[in-house]
Design an enzyme around this catalytic site. Structure first.
Site, PDB file in Angstrom:
ATOM      1  CG  ASP A 144     -74.115  25.223 -23.611  1.00  0.00           C
ATOM      2  OD1 ASP A 144     -73.712  23.890 -23.837  1.00  0.00           O
ATOM      3  OD2 ASP A 144     -74.455  25.486 -22.465  1.00  0.00           O
ATOM      4  CB  SER A 176     -66.765  -9.602  -9.358  1.00  0.00           C
ATOM      5  OG  SER A 176     -66.708 -11.052  -9.344  1.00  0.00           O
ATOM      6  CB  CYS A 235     -77.595  23.202  33.668  1.00  0.00           C
ATOM      7  SG  CYS A 235     -76.006  23.160  33.429  1.00  0.00           S
ATOM      8  CG  ASP A 264     -69.452  24.572 -18.873  1.00  0.00           C
ATOM      9  OD1 ASP A 264     -68.398  24.392 -19.138  1.00  0.00           O
ATOM     10  OD2 ASP A 264     -69.862  24.281 -17.672  1.00  0.00           O
ATOM     11  CB  CYS A 270     -75.529  24.106  37.604  1.00  0.00           C
ATOM     12  SG  CYS A 270     -76.169  25.068  36.339  1.00  0.00           S
ATOM     13  CD  GLU A 307     -57.175   0.577 -13.038  1.00  0.00           C
ATOM     14  OE1 GLU A 307     -58.295   0.515 -12.877  1.00  0.00           O
ATOM     15  OE2 GLU A 307     -56.657   0.025 -13.996  1.00  0.00           O
ATOM     16  CE  LYS A 339     -64.705  -3.419  -1.338  1.00  0.00           C
ATOM     17  NZ  LYS A 339     -65.813  -2.797  -1.563  1.00  0.00           N
ATOM     18  CG  ASP A 387     -69.139   3.799  -4.486  1.00  0.00           C
ATOM     19  OD1 ASP A 387     -69.776   2.581  -4.965  1.00  0.00           O
ATOM     20  OD2 ASP A 387     -69.826   4.087  -3.425  1.00  0.00           O
ATOM     21  CB  CYS A 415     -73.006  26.640  35.216  1.00  0.00           C
ATOM     22  SG  CYS A 415     -72.846  25.023  34.517  1.00  0.00           S
ATOM     23  CE  LYS A 435     -64.094  -1.835  -6.506  1.00  0.00           C
ATOM     24  NZ  LYS A 435     -65.466  -1.581  -5.691  1.00  0.00           N
ATOM     25  CE1 TYR A 485     -63.919   1.042 -14.128  1.00  0.00           C
ATOM     26  CE2 TYR A 485     -63.236  -1.239 -14.778  1.00  0.00           C
ATOM     27  CZ  TYR A 485     -64.201  -0.481 -14.102  1.00  0.00           C
ATOM     28  OH  TYR A 485     -65.508  -0.879 -13.923  1.00  0.00           O
ATOM     29  CB  CYS A 511     -76.400  26.556  31.468  1.00  0.00           C
ATOM     30  SG  CYS A 511     -76.250  26.782  33.263  1.00  0.00           S
TER      31      CYS A 511
HETATM   32  O1  D41 Z   1     -62.734   1.977 -10.444  1.00  0.00           O
HETATM   33  C1  D41 Z   1     -63.464   1.044 -10.397  1.00  0.00           C
HETATM   34  N1  D41 Z   1     -64.760   0.735  -9.822  1.00  0.00           N
HETATM   35  C2  D41 Z   1     -63.019  -0.300 -11.108  1.00  0.00           C
HETATM   36  C3  D41 Z   1     -63.700  -1.450 -11.238  1.00  0.00           C
HETATM   37  C4  D41 Z   1     -61.619  -0.432 -11.747  1.00  0.00           C
HETATM   38  N2  D41 Z   1     -60.846   0.675 -11.548  1.00  0.00           N
HETATM   39  N3  D41 Z   1     -61.134  -1.647 -12.034  1.00  0.00           N
HETATM   40  C5  D41 Z   1     -61.769  -2.751 -12.325  1.00  0.00           C
HETATM   41  N4  D41 Z   1     -61.159  -3.796 -12.779  1.00  0.00           N
HETATM   42  C6  D41 Z   1     -62.078  -4.879 -12.742  1.00  0.00           C
HETATM   43  C7  D41 Z   1     -61.408  -6.202 -13.410  1.00  0.00           C
HETATM   44  C8  D41 Z   1     -59.997  -6.174 -13.124  1.00  0.00           C
HETATM   45  C9  D41 Z   1     -62.131  -7.193 -13.015  1.00  0.00           C
HETATM   46  C10 D41 Z   1     -61.460  -5.820 -14.778  1.00  0.00           C
HETATM   47  C11 D41 Z   1     -63.192  -2.703 -11.845  1.00  0.00           C
HETATM   48  C12 D41 Z   1     -63.957  -3.895 -11.933  1.00  0.00           C
HETATM   49  N5  D41 Z   1     -63.470  -4.914 -12.427  1.00  0.00           N
HETATM   50  C13 D41 Z   1     -65.361  -4.070 -11.686  1.00  0.00           C
HETATM   51  N6  D41 Z   1     -66.223  -3.089 -11.534  1.00  0.00           N
HETATM   52  C14 D41 Z   1     -67.257  -3.743 -11.073  1.00  0.00           C
HETATM   53  C15 D41 Z   1     -67.163  -5.148 -11.052  1.00  0.00           C
HETATM   54  C16 D41 Z   1     -65.858  -5.296 -11.161  1.00  0.00           C
END
Ligand code: D41
Length: 666
Positions: free
Chosen positions: A35, A80, A408, A31, A411, A112, A314, A116, A431, A114, A226, A426
């Site tokens: 820089d 979504s 305690c 790094d 005891c 993939e 999920k 956060d 005990c 997901k 993605y 204790c």
């Molecule tokens: O990594 C993710 N958070 C992620 C979000 C992902 N790997 N793929 C995603 N693919 C989609 C679609 C299939 C609807 C294009 C997403 C999201 N949507 C997504 N992120 C937030 C709302 C939807």
């Protein structure tokens, strides 16, 4: 080389290092070196502003703060994702696809992690980053171009070595903060007296929403791309092909993304990600499973808000809220008294949690945890469940801070938290919660050394209520022992004999055997010297007297005084003496005939054990070592001595027989 060429070369170099770092995950400079190069470029551009270009690595910061973000309408809505909460729901997603396609071929999926974080869209026109926006409600988002430019993982212009840049590339991705970056960021904020972020997601969101991009520039934001938005001048036939092209263009793509051949493999990849979840360097809350083939995606189409060709699998939640019904104390085998919250049972991270340790009073105070509070519980992987925080909004009006009692739970004796420590303990020798462990320690080799007193025997003695504390050992009879499981008459006699033999002992062994917290084998030796082996003086010592001893600090002194303040402990120790335990007089300083002499024992000893020999040497001020060296003063050799004896000969060290050694003591 002219100035312009130098500037261009530096830019290319910096961009290449960025690409290696963020896309290939294979940096070749530090790094600091990066820089250094960047500052060099900055200096040159300052001298020659006519050569500054919009995609120069120096142009990531420097825009004026905004009054407000402008809004944009996404050319193609950002959809979504439907959720699958279980394997069955992932299979149902697949079944639906199979029905719609009435096709019997295997369907390839891309799995993939997901992330956060926050979904964003980047727009490249003819390879140049022109603007970027938040997802917003999916239809309109906010322009956050200046902020996105500060993210070093986002190329300001696309790489075109392997293929030319398209006329238009809209690419979607997730902006997030890595776990270690998050920790560093919060540490810095804490040090600067600024409020810390609750989690990496909040930190990423807060950073992207800054109107002043110079603040965003100080935040360690990362991105993985993605998904495609609008495209012009390029076509792809599959999602995996698209992702691999993104990498060629210099856009970061999560290396964990995997193409699989069927839904079963998709599910096992999802499960595997779940088990690895806590060891990944960023937070994920599931996987996204997408149909790989773009023609099939097209055929499947979309519902009102989400595509039919993708689903978010999920993971089991790692945090849940629940109610603290009660807080009880529990005492462990070492006497540590721990407050435990009794919860309204709740599913967290795949198991039902109904108890959670609150560790100690300090922790309770820090988080202000009370009975009847609603709390956020976390269980990450194999980690034991913990209270993250109290939801104070849900606290009943009449609630009061929780204070552990001084008793305690097992005891009823008073528990004690030494000055400067947080754990209450204790120290009662009888005990019940601790008695097995205390006895195991009492009889152990370096303590009272009672042969034949194994764990199984101790378990029986305690469970049959023959032994409540170690003075009871000296009340046992051979008849009582003979009635126990797996105790022949002979072995009962042997144990009684060993108990009898242990009565002849030393101050240091006995004090070590008592198991006073923070007083180990070494501590017992220090006390022996200082009290000249006089137990009654030791039992009557006060804090000042103890603290005056070299190597005895305030915590140890406090623990000792508290130990003897329990009448029961004094009685037990006196009972032992009453039943014949006697401490050999320790040797006075004048008799330290082996001061600083180093002994090595080798071969079989006949009238004493190795350990006894070692003790003898130490009690006369010497030391016993394991191997012969030029520092060795004496080697005591028994009948079958081997290489050590040979080495002693070579080094010209005095060699003694066992008898000669014992004669030295006379
Ligand atoms: O990594 C993710 N958070 C992620 C979000 C992902 N790997 N793929 C995603 N693919 C989609 C679609 C299939 C609807 C294009 C997403 C999201 N949507 C997504 N992120 C937030 C709302 C939807």
């Amino acid at each position: 080389m002219n100035i312009q060429d130098t500037i261009n070369t530096l830019r290319k170099e910096l961009n290449d290092h960025n690409y290696r770092y963020y896309v290939l995950d294979d940096p070749i400079i530090s790094d600091a070196e990066y820089d250094h190069l960047l500052r060099e470029l900055q200096a040159l551009e300052k001298e020659h502003p006519e050569y500054i270009a919009a995609d120069s690595p120096t142009q990531r910061v420097g825009a004026q703060p905004l009054e407000a973000f402008g809004t944009i309408e996404h050319r193609i809505p950002m959809m979504s994702l439907a959720n699958a909460m279980s394997t069955d729901e992932i299979l149902a997603f697949h079944d639906q696809i199979m029905r719609r396609l009435d096709d019997t071929r295997q369907i390839e999926y891309v799995v993939e992690p997901k992330l956060d974080g926050l979904a964003v869209e980047l727009v490249y026109e003819n390879g140049q980053f022109v603007n970027g926006s938040t997802r917003g409600d999916g239809i309109t988002g906010e322009h956050i171009t200046q902020n996105l430019k500060t993210i070093r993982g986002i190329p300001l212009s696309l790489r075109t070595e392997s293929l030319p840049a398209p006329k238009l590339l809209e690419v979607r991705g997730e902006v997030f903060i890595r776990k270690n970056d998050f920790e560093k960021l919060n540490n810095q904020r804490e040090a600067a007296g600024e409020p810390v972020f609750a989690n990496p997601r909040n930190a990423a969101a807060g950073s992207l929403r800054q109107l002043d991009s110079s603040i965003t520039a100080t935040r360690p934001l990362s991105i993985f791309c993605y998904q495609a938005g609008a495209l012009e001048g390029v076509r792809f036939t599959s999602h995996i092909e698209f992702l691999s092209t993104l990498k060629d263009w210099g856009l970061p793509v999560n290396p964990e993304i995997k193409k699989v051949n069927n839904i079963e493999e998709a599910i096992s990849t999802h499960n595997e990600l779940e088990t690895r979840r806590n060891s990944l360097p960023y937070e994920i809350d599931g996987s996204v499973i997408k149909v790989n083939d773009y023609a099939l995606q097209e055929e499947l189409g979309v519902r009102s808000r989400s595509p039919r060709w993708a689903i978010a699998g999920k993971f089991k939640a790692q945090q849940e809220t629940t109610l603290i019904k009660d807080i009880v104390l529990s005492v462990g085998r070492t006497g540590a008294v721990t407050p435990v919250a009794k919860l309204k049972p709740v599913h967290v991270g795949g198991v039902i949690v109904s108890n959670v340790t609150l560790h100690n009073q300090d922790e309770i105070n820090r988080k202000d945890i009370r009975i009847d509070d609603t709390v956020l519980i976390q269980r990450a992987g194999d980690v034991i469940p913990q209270v993250v925080k109290v939801i104070t909004e849900k606290r009943p009006l009449n609630s009061r801070p929780f204070q552990m009692t001084n008793e305690c739970p097992e005891c009823g004796h008073e528990v004690h938290t030494p000055e400067g420590e947080v754990v209450a303990r204790c120290q009662n020798l009888s005990c019940p919660a601790q008695v097995k462990r205390r006895i195991e320690h009492f009889v152990s080799k370096n303590a009272m050394d009672i042969d034949g007193m194994g764990e199984k025997l101790i378990d029986q003695l305690v469970e049959k209520k023959l032994v409540h504390s170690f003075d009871d050992l000296y009340r046992l009879t051979a008849d009582q022992l003979a009635e126990l499981d797996r105790m022949a008459e002979k072995s009962a006699d042997n144990v009684i004999h060993a108990i009898e033999k242990s009565k002849q002992t030393t101050f240091r062994r006995f004090v070590h055997a008592l198991g006073i917290r923070n007083v180990g084998e070494h501590g017992a030796k220090v006390l022996e010297k200082s009290f000249n082996g006089d137990m009654s003086k030791f039992m009557a010592a006060n804090i000042e007297g103890l603290e005056a001893i070299d190597e005895v600090g305030p915590i140890v002194a406090d623990t000792i005084v508290n130990f003897w303040s329990d009448e029961n402990n004094v009685t037990i120790v006196n009972n032992c003496f009453g039943m014949g335990v006697s401490l050999e007089k320790t040797i006075n300083a004048g008799e330290q005939i082996f001061t600083d002499k180093i002994f090595v024992f080798t071969g079989a000893l006949e009238s004493i054990t190795r350990n006894e020999a070692k003790e003898i040497v130490e009690s006369f001020g010497g030391r016993a070592a394991g191997s012969v060296s030029s520092k060795t003063d004496y080697v005591v050799a028994g009948p079958v001595a081997g290489s050590k004896l040979k080495k002693a000969g070579e080094l010209g060290i005095t060699i003694l027989s066992e008898k000669e050694f014992l004669d030295m003591l006379k």
